[in-house]
Design a protein around this motif. Structure first.
Motif, mmCIF file in Angstrom:
data_model
loop_
_atom_site.group_PDB
_atom_site.id
_atom_site.type_symbol
_atom_site.label_atom_id
_atom_site.label_comp_id
_atom_site.label_asym_id
_atom_site.label_seq_id
_atom_site.Cartn_x
_atom_site.Cartn_y
_atom_site.Cartn_z
ATOM 1 N N UNK A 42 5.431 16.151 -37.550
ATOM 2 C CA UNK A 42 5.949 17.513 -37.541
ATOM 3 C C UNK A 42 5.095 18.467 -36.735
ATOM 4 N N UNK A 43 4.042 17.952 -36.107
ATOM 5 C CA UNK A 43 3.143 18.789 -35.315
ATOM 6 C C UNK A 43 3.331 18.505 -33.833
ATOM 7 N N UNK A 44 2.909 19.441 -33.006
ATOM 8 C CA UNK A 44 2.952 19.236 -31.566
ATOM 9 C C UNK A 44 2.121 18.007 -31.221
ATOM 10 N N UNK A 45 2.634 17.193 -30.308
ATOM 11 C CA UNK A 45 1.894 16.012 -29.876
ATOM 12 C C UNK A 45 2.297 14.734 -30.579
ATOM 13 N N UNK A 63 7.182 3.841 -26.262
ATOM 14 C CA UNK A 63 6.861 4.952 -27.160
ATOM 15 C C UNK A 63 5.415 5.367 -26.936
ATOM 16 N N UNK A 64 5.201 6.667 -26.848
ATOM 17 C CA UNK A 64 3.857 7.236 -26.768
ATOM 18 C C UNK A 64 3.645 7.975 -28.087
ATOM 19 N N UNK A 65 2.688 7.515 -28.897
ATOM 20 C CA UNK A 65 2.499 8.077 -30.235
ATOM 21 C C UNK A 65 1.029 8.384 -30.494
ATOM 22 N N UNK A 66 0.783 9.081 -31.597
ATOM 23 C CA UNK A 66 -0.589 9.337 -32.030
ATOM 24 C C UNK A 66 -1.207 8.036 -32.530
ATOM 25 N N UNK A 67 -2.477 7.776 -32.200
ATOM 26 C CA UNK A 67 -3.120 6.525 -32.615
ATOM 27 C C UNK A 67 -3.096 6.289 -34.124
ATOM 28 N N UNK A 68 -3.198 7.347 -34.903
ATOM 29 C CA UNK A 68 -3.232 7.175 -36.354
ATOM 30 C C UNK A 68 -1.906 6.697 -36.930
ATOM 31 N N UNK A 69 -0.838 6.738 -36.150
ATOM 32 C CA UNK A 69 0.477 6.305 -36.607
ATOM 33 C C UNK A 69 0.808 4.868 -36.198
ATOM 34 N N UNK A 114 -4.213 8.059 -22.265
ATOM 35 C CA UNK A 114 -4.517 9.475 -22.410
ATOM 36 C C UNK A 114 -3.469 10.251 -21.646
ATOM 37 N N UNK A 115 -3.145 11.426 -22.123
ATOM 38 C CA UNK A 115 -2.171 12.246 -21.422
ATOM 39 C C UNK A 115 -2.004 13.583 -22.110
ATOM 40 N N UNK A 116 -1.066 14.357 -21.592
ATOM 41 C CA UNK A 116 -0.729 15.611 -22.238
ATOM 42 C C UNK A 116 0.724 15.929 -21.949
ATOM 43 N N UNK A 166 -3.722 8.805 -26.847
ATOM 44 C CA UNK A 166 -2.450 8.363 -27.415
ATOM 45 C C UNK A 166 -2.404 6.846 -27.371
ATOM 46 N N UNK A 167 -1.360 6.292 -27.959
ATOM 47 C CA UNK A 167 -1.109 4.859 -27.915
ATOM 48 C C UNK A 167 0.278 4.661 -27.319
ATOM 49 N N UNK A 168 0.355 3.743 -26.360
ATOM 50 C CA UNK A 168 1.639 3.434 -25.722
ATOM 51 C C UNK A 168 2.121 2.082 -26.240
ATOM 52 N N UNK A 169 3.339 2.071 -26.773
ATOM 53 C CA UNK A 169 3.956 0.838 -27.249
ATOM 54 C C UNK A 169 5.062 0.443 -26.285
#
Length: 112
Positions: free
Chosen positions: A84-87, A6-12, A34-36, A58-61
């Motif tokens: 619910x947002x892009x990214x 999983x690639x997620x936002x760090x705050x999650x 990091x990525x896009x 990002x954070x990769x799990x």
């Protein structure tokens, strides 16, 4: 066995970790990456100057799970990581042919 990536936002990260722990997941590997994707980065302003940030942090799990737990793990990650947002990220599920515990030599699901 399956390998869930999983690639997620760090705050999650903490929310996702707590959800997986409540499912009985014993271990997670976390890497700062990091990525896009579709968002293709973003523009930031620093001291009046605009600059483009192409690679977003990002954070990769990486989570190895038995087959019967894989769908629940994916579902919990998707619910916990969604803003619910892009990214928001992506989840990938791959077959895992083997897993071995180095200390004991155990193999298969007992090594998870």
């Amino acid at each position: 066995m399956k390998l869930v990536i999983a690639i997620i936002k760090p705050l999650k990260l903490e929310v996702v970790k707590d959800e997986l722990r409540s499912l009985g997941v014993k271990g997670i590997t976390v890497t700062e990456v990091k990525g896009y994707g579709r968002q293709e980065g973003h523009v930031e302003i620093y001291r009046g100057a605009e600059y483009r940030v192409e690679f977003v942090p990002k954070v990769k799990l990486e989570i190895a799970v038995p087959d019967e737990l894989a769908d629940q793990v994916v579902e919990r990650i998707m619910l916990a990581a969604r803003t619910g947002q892009i990214g928001d990220g992506k989840v990938f599920v791959l077959p895992l042919e083997g897993a071995y515990r180095i200390r004991t030599g155990e193999g298969g699901e007992t090594a998870l």
